[in-house]
Design a protein around this motif. Structure first.
Motif, short mmCIF file in Angstrom:
data_model
loop_
_atom_site.label_atom_id
_atom_site.label_comp_id
_atom_site.label_asym_id
_atom_site.label_seq_id
_atom_site.Cartn_x
_atom_site.Cartn_y
_atom_site.Cartn_z
N UNK A 232 0.94 -1.30 0.09
CA UNK A 232 -0.10 0.15 -0.06
C UNK A 232 0.93 1.27 0.19
N UNK A 233 2.26 1.29 0.71
CA UNK A 233 3.04 2.41 0.64
C UNK A 233 3.31 2.57 -0.57
N UNK A 279 -9.80 7.95 2.24
CA UNK A 279 -9.15 6.84 1.68
C UNK A 279 -8.39 5.67 2.41
N UNK A 280 -8.60 4.68 2.24
CA UNK A 280 -8.21 3.51 3.08
C UNK A 280 -8.05 2.12 2.31
N UNK A 281 -7.37 1.19 3.08
CA UNK A 281 -7.64 -0.07 2.69
C UNK A 281 -7.37 -0.99 3.96
N UNK A 282 -8.53 -1.93 4.16
CA UNK A 282 -8.49 -2.75 5.23
C UNK A 282 -8.16 -4.19 4.75
N UNK A 283 -7.26 -4.85 5.66
CA UNK A 283 -6.99 -6.26 5.30
C UNK A 283 -7.49 -7.13 6.55
N UNK A 284 -7.91 -8.25 6.34
CA UNK A 284 -8.40 -9.17 7.25
C UNK A 284 -7.66 -10.45 7.41
N UNK A 285 -7.41 -10.94 8.57
CA UNK A 285 -6.61 -12.12 8.74
C UNK A 285 -7.70 -13.44 8.42
#
Length: 804
Positions: A232-233, A279-285
């Motif tokens: 994402x960076x 703005x964002x990005x969410x990740x889930x395990x």
């Protein structure tokens, strides 16, 4: 009807699998059962009892799952007596507006601890302002296309360890993440021509070739959270924004991290550089141990700068850490990013650095910080990390009130390290300012790991970042070389004044062999000389008289005279801090003092008690200044003018100067055009005299005593000249807004010029939030005050809508 019953039964079975048995006991045996259905599950009601607050939270989670919403932990309240938690709120996840997904929902329950140790539900709101339904996060992932592994991104940060962390520690500030110095990233990698992406982040065409690009999309898979962050960076660098770590969510079973968000650095409003970007990005395990993108927003509300490289030194990305027995970092998933020079310097210096903070302090402080963040959006804390060993070092924190106070009264700051006077068990330091009542106000706290330049440099830089980047005009601090070097580097334009207690200690040590006659003349030279020239003359005469030209210590202090001699300090603004530095520590009240004998278990309670005591004193002075009117002692119009504007405390100082001016004679000694010079001397005392210069064109005036330059108030000598020349009203430039009754609202006005519109908006948010908190504080003390506060806000809202 049968299918409905079946659905209810299956829903209830799902709950029994998800929640502990003691929650089922509440839902199945309680007499208050929802008659409208729900599988016999209990509805929350006032008076419902729980053994612990955790049990109440689990109960509300179970109720939320059945009803069709998600719950989260809201505010907590602490006892003013011992600092223990006295009540808790559990709210709908859509409460507030801090995230785009929130709608300001008011549904909640509050539980209060009774003397018996039980927790009783005493407040409840069941109505939601949004649709209810299945809120399970798994639904989001289930509707996404088959997960595809993301290509390994350009290496941007080192993975130190893959252990799962357990405790959140570091910087909650504006942690703007930028790219590393790697040159291998190409713009071609980030083209999104393979698959169109809708506004919600989902691909409209599930083309396998989209894997080769680096546009994030829902369903993209990663091997670790660190890999997702690097990805994402890299994406952010090309698109033209910066990244910081956002919220994380933990499992209720084993406390491991289940999902996390990476957001635009301009998300929120807690810092002047932020403007509420969504703005964002969410990740889930996943169960497999991998991570998947399950939510995404690509829309920014600010300009982007594609491909811009960052040239700064230190760049922060911090992650949760696991505390070890030695107070260090057992694992770091996402580490601080530095350029190579900073890493080498930190490693070299940190290898020899000691830590005076006991290992047991870190869990205590970090737990306190996390609880504060649930109730205070603007709460800021940061932990210094030793790059060489990975251990925690110094800790800094400031709540939103302290940060707001700094925007008002951060022009003159005392960095109080009183802990150094004796064998203090914890090196607790404070940043203190002085408000419009001349009371000390807290601007931040720290526990200092060691007394190296690196430690103070980190601390001052962190304080400056937390306080919107506005440096003070003057700083009172110790004279040790590490502090001096750090201050000159971080606050190059500030006048550093030495701490009086430390100067006195060194005088006692170095002047012990000298005769009492010398000590008397030494004191007279320092505290009775009025000008720089007079001091230099008297000092040289004193040194020659006693033959002390070769005394090393006297030569050193004379070379540093601009840092401690009153005659050299009068030209700089110190907001009325006593010229001899005689002020007590902020936490000095007998009931809430923090000293060497303060036990660890009492530290937080005493800290909050002392802080609340100081702020209660400020509220009393606010009330008195608005509701009490001091008597006038003269018939001068300027006295009435200042009584109307100044706070009570400041007005009394001004009034004394005005009254004393009647004891002085004024003689004009020079005049040319609009410029005049006057000699003002006290009646019956020829030695007490000062020169006042006056410009008739713009009413500018200055006095050799420099009281206005030092304290921001006109002296008796200038007031005498104004009286002689019949100046009936003080020019606005001589009434500093920081000393007025409305000082707390003045900083935004003062900042209108010279700042960007984004910074100004953030400052306005701080100001309005502080004003609103006072309405809430006083408006909830009784039903009548609530009605009054609500009516005032409602009428104000009408005017705002009309102006739009």
């Amino acid at each position: 009807m049968e299918s409905s019953a079946t659905e209810q039964h299956s829903s209830f079975n799902m709950v029994t699998k998800a929640y502990p048995l003691r929650i089922l006991n509440h839902t199945t045996t309680d007499e208050h059962v929802n008659s409208g259905g729900g599988g016999g599950a209990a509805e929350p009601y006032v008076g419902l009892e729980f053994d612990t607050a955790e049990e109440a939270r689990e109960y509300y989670n179970a109720y939320a799952a059945r009803t069709g919403f998600k719950a989260r932990t809201g505010q907590l309240y602490r006892s003013r007596t011992d600092g223990t938690v006295s009540s808790r709120r559990f709210v709908c996840s859509k409460e507030g507006f801090q995230l785009n997904s929130r709608t300001g929902c008011t549904a909640f329950i509050r539980v209060q601890r009774r003397d018996t140790g039980k927790w009783v539900l005493d407040q409840i709101q069941k109505e939601h302002n949004h649709e209810l339904g299945c809120e399970a996060e798994e639904m989001t992932v289930a509707t996404t296309p088959r997960p595809v592994r993301a290509p390994a991104p350009t290496k941007l940060a080192a993975t130190v360890n893959q252990h799962r962390p357990k405790m959140k520690v570091v910087d909650e500030s504006d942690r703007e993440q930028r790219s590393s110095s790697s040159k291998s990233t190409s713009l071609k990698r980030f083209k999104s021509g393979e698959g169109e992406v809708s506004n919600d982040g989902h691909h409209n065409h599930h083309n396998p070739k989209a894997v080769s690009g680096s546009e994030p999309y829902a369903g993209l898979e990663f091997g670790s959270a660190n890999e997702a962050c690097q990805f994402y960076q890299a994406y952010a660098e090309v698109v033209g924004f910066r990244v910081r770590i956002g919220q994380l969510f933990r499992s209720k079973v084993d406390n491991s991290i289940t999902s996390r968000r990476f957001v635009c650095s301009r998300e929120g409003f807690q810092h002047p550089s932020r403007m509420g970007c969504g703005a964002y990005m969410r990740i889930k395990r996943q169960d497999s141990g991998g991570w998947i993108v399950d939510r995404l927003c690509k829309d920014h509300n600010h300009d982007l700068e594609p491909g811009k490289k960052n040239q700064d030194g230190v760049k922060k990305i911090t992650e949760d850490v696991m505390m070890t027995g030695g107070g260090g970092l057992d694992s770091v998933d996402l580490i601080e990013l530095n350029n190579s020079n900073h890493i080498k310097k930190a490693a070299t210096s940190s290898s020899s650095r000691e830590n005076r903070i006991g290992k047991e302090w870190y869990p205590l402080l970090l737990d306190y910080f996390q609880s504060k963040q649930t109730e205070d959006m603007g709460f800021f804390y940061a932990v210094e990390l030793d790059v060489h060993s990975g251990s925690c070092l110094s800790v800094f924190w400031a709540d939103s009130r302290a940060r707001f106070a700094c925007s008002q009264f951060g022009d003159a700051v005392v960095f109080d390290t009183s802990y150094r006077k004796g064998s203090y068990s914890v090196p607790f330091a404070t940043f203190v300012g002085f408000n419009h009542h001349r009371q000390p106000v807290l601007l931040g706290c720290a526990v200092v790991a060691d007394e190296s330049k690196e430690s103070f440099l980190w601390l001052f830089q962190t304080w400056l970042r937390a306080m919107s980047g506005r440096p003070p005009r003057s700083v009172v601090a110790d004279q040790d070389l590490p502090i001096k070097q750090a201050l000159s580097q971080v606050f190059p334009g500030a006048h550093h004044r030495y701490s009086a207690w430390q100067m006195r200690e060194r005088e006692r040590e170095n002047l012990r062999p000298f005769p009492s006659e010398f000590k008397y003349e030494y004191e007279k030279c320092i505290y009775q000389t009025q000008t720089v020239l007079e001091f230099d003359s008297v000092w040289n005469t004193l040194i020659n008289k006693y033959g002390l030209r070769d005394d090393v210590w006297l030569r050193e202090v004379y070379e540093q005279r601009e840092h401690w001699v009153p005659a050299y300090l009068r030209g700089s603004f110190f907001a009325g801090i006593p010229i001899n530095g005689a002020f007590e520590p902020f936490f000095s009240a007998s009931s809430s003092s923090l000293d060497a004998l303060t036990p660890l278990r009492e530290f937080i309670g005493r800290y909050e008690q002392g802080l609340e005591q100081r702020r209660e004193e400020e509220r009393k002075e606010d009330f008195n200044s608005y509701n009490l009117q001091p008597f006038l002692q003269t018939k001068e119009p300027v006295e009435e003018q200042c009584r109307r504007l100044y706070t009570l405390t400041v007005f009394r100082i001004f009034q004394n100067e005005l009254v004393q001016s009647y004891s002085y004679l004024c003689l004009k000694t020079y005049e040319e055009g609009a410029m005049s010079r006057f000699l003002v001397r006290k009646c019956g005392n020829e030695s007490e005299k000062h020169a006042v210069t006056f410009n008739a064109t713009n009413l500018n005036s200055s006095c050799s005593c420099q009281m206005f330059e030092h304290e921001g108030l006109l002296c008796r000598h200038v007031l005498k000249v104004f009286n002689l020349l019949e100046v009936k009203e003080l020019p606005s430039r001589y009434i500093l807004h920081r000393w007025t009754k409305n000082a707390e609202f003045g900083f935004v006005r003062d900042m209108e010029s010279g700042v960007s519109s984004q910074d100004l908006k953030a400052l306005m948010v701080w100001s309005l939030r502080e004003a609103a908190s006072k309405y809430i504080e006083f408006g909830t003390s009784s039903l009548e005050k609530y009605k009054l506060a609500y009516e005032i806000m409602r009428e104000g809202g009408k005017k705002l809508c009309w102006q739009r």
